[in-house]
Design an enzyme around this catalytic site. Structure first.
Site, mmCIF file in Angstrom:
data_model
loop_
_atom_site.group_PDB
_atom_site.id
_atom_site.type_symbol
_atom_site.label_atom_id
_atom_site.label_comp_id
_atom_site.label_asym_id
_atom_site.label_seq_id
_atom_site.Cartn_x
_atom_site.Cartn_y
_atom_site.Cartn_z
ATOM 1 N N LYS A 161 0.852 -1.187 0.000
ATOM 2 C CA LYS A 161 0.000 0.000 0.000
ATOM 3 C C LYS A 161 0.889 1.239 0.000
ATOM 4 C CE LYS A 161 -3.800 0.267 2.487
ATOM 5 N NZ LYS A 161 -4.498 0.292 3.810
HETATM 6 O O1 G3P Z 1 -6.842 1.577 5.836
HETATM 7 C C1 G3P Z 1 -7.421 2.723 5.372
HETATM 8 C C2 G3P Z 1 -8.845 2.949 5.791
HETATM 9 O O2 G3P Z 1 -9.525 1.750 5.925
HETATM 10 C C3 G3P Z 1 -8.977 3.841 6.970
HETATM 11 O O3 G3P Z 1 -10.211 3.717 7.581
HETATM 12 O O4 G3P Z 1 -11.754 4.032 9.466
HETATM 13 O O5 G3P Z 1 -9.448 5.012 9.591
HETATM 14 O O6 G3P Z 1 -11.153 5.975 8.044
HETATM 15 P P1 G3P Z 1 -10.649 4.748 8.726
#
Ligand code: G3P
Length: 226
Positions: free
Chosen positions: A86
């Site tokens: 990533k």
């Molecule tokens: O890994 C990236 C993404 O899933 C982040 O999610 O919940 O931190 O906005 P969040």
């Protein structure tokens, strides 16, 4: 749409992998840092739980393309199996993605907030783009619409890059990206449980149990067939 678990917690991943039809695991630096553990051991444990055939996506933290490429190669060697590095979108990330594509390392371009970022990532050779649905909704943008537009662009230009929608807070967002044509969605174990559950399902099962017990007492289907 395939489901992945967005977590670096071994228990959550073990549970998700045992009970749900997941296609893999995604992590990010925040999720890894929360575990306060050795990165190399964590990646090996993660791979041990899901096996070599499921996707594992792990993020770099370097800021320059050369550093990103170096981290990607180390992560790929450590993770083995079906691995994707990533990389946050940006000039350095795009350069790194093009280099890694030529070296045969899978790339997921992450922290995508606009369709144009996604289109650039796909042109650089990314295998996946990860748009952040809930974070877009939180800034009064439209996460689902962004996913929809990315899917449309990839269709128009016949790009092989897949949409791995990320950042969810509820089942409605998850359902709407599925309708929008997202190829994958990565969610927490808690959201998988919410997606699999419904109060009417519980009530239906209670009714079956009540009627069964009235006829057969405590004997199960297996008791009656053996
Ligand atoms: O890994 C990236 C993404 O899933 C982040 O999610 O919940 O931190 O906005 P969040």
């Amino acid at each position: 749409m395939k489901y992945l678990i967005d977590s670096a917690n071994l228990e959550e991943i073990r549970h998700g992998n045992e009970f749900y039809p997941i296609a893999g695991v995604t992590t990010n630096p925040t999720l890894v840092a929360k575990e306060e553990t050795d990165l190399k051991a964590l990646i090996s444990d993660l791979r041990g739980i899901i096996g070599g055939k499921k996707m594992l996506h792990v993020q770099t933290t370097a800021k320059k393309a050369e550093g990103i490429v170096r981290e990607a190669e180390l992560l790929s060697d450590t993770a083995g199996g079906d691995f994707y590095v990533k990389i946050p979108i940006g000039e350095e990330g795009l350069k790194a993605a093009s280099i890694l594509k030529k070296r045969g390392i899978g790339v997921t371009m992450t922290a995508i907030f606009t369709p144009q970022q996604a289109l650039l990532a796909a042109n650089a050779g990314a295998d996946f783009v990860a748009p952040y649905v809930n974070r877009l909704d939180n800034i009064s943008a439209n996460g689902v619409q962004t996913v929809e537009e990315i899917v449309r662009l990839f269709d128009i230009y016949m790009l092989e890059c897949q949409v791995l929608a990320a950042s969810f807070k509820n089942v409605r967002q998850l359902h709407e990206v599925a309708l929008a044509g997202a190829h994958c969605a990565t969610v927490s174990g808690g959201l998988l449980l919410s997606a699999a559950s419904h109060p009417m399902t519980d009530s239906a099962v209670q009714g079956f149990d009540r009627d069964w017990a009235a006829a057969y007492g405590s004997r199960s289907v297996a008791d009656l067939l053996k």
